[in-house]
Motif scaffolding. Structure first.
Motif, PDB file in Angstrom:
ATOM      1  N   TYR A   9       0.839  -1.196   0.000  1.00 20.78           N
ATOM      2  CA  TYR A   9       0.000   0.000   0.000  1.00 20.78           C
ATOM      3  C   TYR A   9       0.868   1.238   0.000  1.00 20.78           C
ATOM      4  N   VAL A  10       0.283   2.313  -0.545  1.00 24.88           N
ATOM      5  CA  VAL A  10       0.972   3.595  -0.617  1.00 24.88           C
ATOM      6  C   VAL A  10       0.030   4.655  -0.060  1.00 24.88           C
ATOM      7  N   GLU A  11       0.515   5.397   0.927  1.00 23.94           N
ATOM      8  CA  GLU A  11      -0.261   6.506   1.471  1.00 23.94           C
ATOM      9  C   GLU A  11       0.135   7.759   0.694  1.00 23.94           C
ATOM     10  N   ARG A  12      -0.824   8.341   0.008  1.00 21.48           N
ATOM     11  CA  ARG A  12      -0.543   9.500  -0.832  1.00 21.48           C
ATOM     12  C   ARG A  12      -0.697  10.790  -0.041  1.00 21.48           C
ATOM     13  N   SER A  13      -0.150  11.880  -0.590  1.00 24.47           N
ATOM     14  CA  SER A  13      -0.151  13.163   0.106  1.00 24.47           C
ATOM     15  C   SER A  13      -1.555  13.754   0.271  1.00 24.47           C
ATOM     16  N   VAL A  17      -5.281   6.182   0.169  1.00 25.33           N
ATOM     17  CA  VAL A  17      -4.410   5.021   0.287  1.00 25.33           C
ATOM     18  C   VAL A  17      -4.700   4.110  -0.903  1.00 25.33           C
ATOM     19  N   ALA A  18      -3.669   3.773  -1.654  1.00 29.08           N
ATOM     20  CA  ALA A  18      -3.798   2.857  -2.785  1.00 29.08           C
ATOM     21  C   ALA A  18      -3.230   1.508  -2.380  1.00 29.08           C
ATOM     22  N   ILE A  19      -4.045   0.465  -2.486  1.00 27.33           N
ATOM     23  CA  ILE A  19      -3.611  -0.892  -2.171  1.00 27.33           C
ATOM     24  C   ILE A  19      -3.362  -1.605  -3.499  1.00 27.33           C
ATOM     25  N   THR A  20      -2.176  -2.197  -3.628  1.00 24.68           N
ATOM     26  CA  THR A  20      -1.848  -2.918  -4.847  1.00 24.68           C
ATOM     27  C   THR A  20      -1.642  -4.395  -4.548  1.00 24.68           C
ATOM     28  N   HIS A  21      -1.885  -5.223  -5.546  1.00 21.48           N
ATOM     29  CA  HIS A  21      -1.649  -6.654  -5.447  1.00 21.48           C
ATOM     30  C   HIS A  21      -0.837  -7.061  -6.659  1.00 21.48           C
ATOM     31  N   HIS A  22       0.397  -7.477  -6.433  1.00 19.71           N
ATOM     32  CA  HIS A  22       1.340  -7.819  -7.496  1.00 19.71           C
ATOM     33  C   HIS A  22       1.469  -6.690  -8.511  1.00 19.71           C
ATOM     34  N   GLY A  23       1.537  -5.446  -8.013  1.00 19.66           N
ATOM     35  CA  GLY A  23       1.775  -4.292  -8.855  1.00 19.66           C
ATOM     36  C   GLY A  23       0.545  -3.662  -9.486  1.00 19.66           C
ATOM     37  N   ARG A  24      -0.617  -4.269  -9.349  1.00 17.14           N
ATOM     38  CA  ARG A  24      -1.843  -3.725  -9.926  1.00 17.14           C
ATOM     39  C   ARG A  24      -2.722  -3.173  -8.804  1.00 17.14           C
ATOM     40  N   VAL A  25      -3.363  -2.046  -9.058  1.00 13.67           N
ATOM     41  CA  VAL A  25      -4.204  -1.416  -8.041  1.00 13.67           C
ATOM     42  C   VAL A  25      -5.402  -2.315  -7.744  1.00 13.67           C
ATOM     43  N   ALA A  34      -9.817   5.342   4.717  1.00 13.66           N
ATOM     44  CA  ALA A  34      -8.356   5.325   4.660  1.00 13.66           C
ATOM     45  C   ALA A  34      -7.771   5.401   6.069  1.00 13.66           C
ATOM     46  N   ALA A  35      -8.356   6.230   6.914  1.00  8.52           N
ATOM     47  CA  ALA A  35      -7.883   6.358   8.295  1.00  8.52           C
ATOM     48  C   ALA A  35      -8.091   5.057   9.064  1.00  8.52           C
ATOM     49  N   GLU A  36      -9.246   4.413   8.877  1.00  4.21           N
ATOM     50  CA  GLU A  36      -9.508   3.121   9.531  1.00  4.21           C
ATOM     51  C   GLU A  36      -8.491   2.079   9.089  1.00  4.21           C
ATOM     52  N   PHE A  37      -8.225   2.044   7.786  1.00  2.06           N
ATOM     53  CA  PHE A  37      -7.269   1.085   7.247  1.00  2.06           C
ATOM     54  C   PHE A  37      -5.881   1.297   7.853  1.00  2.06           C
ATOM     55  N   LEU A  38      -5.430   2.542   7.892  1.00  2.00           N
ATOM     56  CA  LEU A  38      -4.097   2.835   8.421  1.00  2.00           C
ATOM     57  C   LEU A  38      -3.983   2.487   9.899  1.00  2.00           C
ATOM     58  N   GLN A  46      -0.476  -8.023   5.393  1.00  2.00           N
ATOM     59  CA  GLN A  46      -0.927  -8.784   4.230  1.00  2.00           C
ATOM     60  C   GLN A  46      -2.370  -9.240   4.387  1.00  2.00           C
ATOM     61  N   LEU A  47      -2.715  -9.752   5.537  1.00  2.00           N
ATOM     62  CA  LEU A  47      -4.079 -10.226   5.776  1.00  2.00           C
ATOM     63  C   LEU A  47      -5.068  -9.065   5.801  1.00  2.00           C
ATOM     64  N   VAL A  48      -4.683  -7.951   6.402  1.00  2.60           N
ATOM     65  CA  VAL A  48      -5.560  -6.778   6.457  1.00  2.60           C
ATOM     66  C   VAL A  48      -5.825  -6.255   5.049  1.00  2.60           C
ATOM     67  N   MET A  49      -4.790  -6.162   4.228  1.00  3.44           N
ATOM     68  CA  MET A  49      -4.984  -5.669   2.860  1.00  3.44           C
ATOM     69  C   MET A  49      -5.833  -6.632   2.041  1.00  3.44           C
ATOM     70  N   ALA A  50      -5.665  -7.925   2.244  1.00  6.14           N
ATOM     71  CA  ALA A  50      -6.489  -8.905   1.535  1.00  6.14           C
ATOM     72  C   ALA A  50      -7.951  -8.756   1.933  1.00  6.14           C
ATOM     73  N   ARG A  51      -8.195  -8.551   3.215  1.00  2.50           N
ATOM     74  CA  ARG A  51      -9.570  -8.411   3.684  1.00  2.50           C
ATOM     75  C   ARG A  51     -10.211  -7.130   3.164  1.00  2.50           C
ATOM     76  N   TRP A  52      -9.477  -6.032   3.172  1.00  4.00           N
ATOM     77  CA  TRP A  52     -10.018  -4.747   2.729  1.00  4.00           C
ATOM     78  C   TRP A  52     -10.278  -4.722   1.231  1.00  4.00           C
ATOM     79  N   THR A  53      -9.536  -5.503   0.458  1.00  3.55           N
ATOM     80  CA  THR A  53      -9.757  -5.522  -0.986  1.00  3.55           C
ATOM     81  C   THR A  53     -10.712  -6.624  -1.412  1.00  3.55           C
ATOM     82  N   GLY A  54     -11.045  -7.544  -0.520  1.00  4.62           N
ATOM     83  CA  GLY A  54     -11.956  -8.627  -0.870  1.00  4.62           C
ATOM     84  C   GLY A  54     -11.268  -9.817  -1.487  1.00  4.62           C
TER      85      GLY A  54
END
Length: 72
Positions: A9-13, A17-25, A34-38, A46-54
């Motif tokens: 994930y990348v937190e932008r200015s 927050v952009a979550i990527t999986h193997h380089g794809r958004v 975004a605040a909840e995720f952070l 890894q598990l949190v990002m998988a859950r948030w993206t489905g």
């Protein structure tokens, strides 16, 4: 259960927050989500990002459906 891999994930200015999986958004979070995720991502990122993206239900659905405990 297998662990999720390949998430980043990348937190932008601008606060998104952009979550990527193997380089794809895989998802973009804005505002309160975004605040909840952070706040949650510190435990097991890894598990949190998988859950948030489905993307946390992959590969075992058919096996679980056929299990004797889950048959009607």
């Amino acid at each position: 259960m297998g662990t999720a891999e390949g998430f980043a994930y990348v937190e932008r200015s601008d606060g998104t927050v952009a979550i990527t999986h193997h380089g794809r958004v895989a998802g973009t979070l804005r505002g309160g989500r975004a605040a909840e995720f952070l706040a949650e991502v510190g435990d097991d990122p890894q598990l949190v990002m998988a859950r948030w993206t489905g993307n946390y239900r992959r590969g075992n659905e058919r096996t679980a459906r056929q299990h004797p405990r889950n048959r009607g």
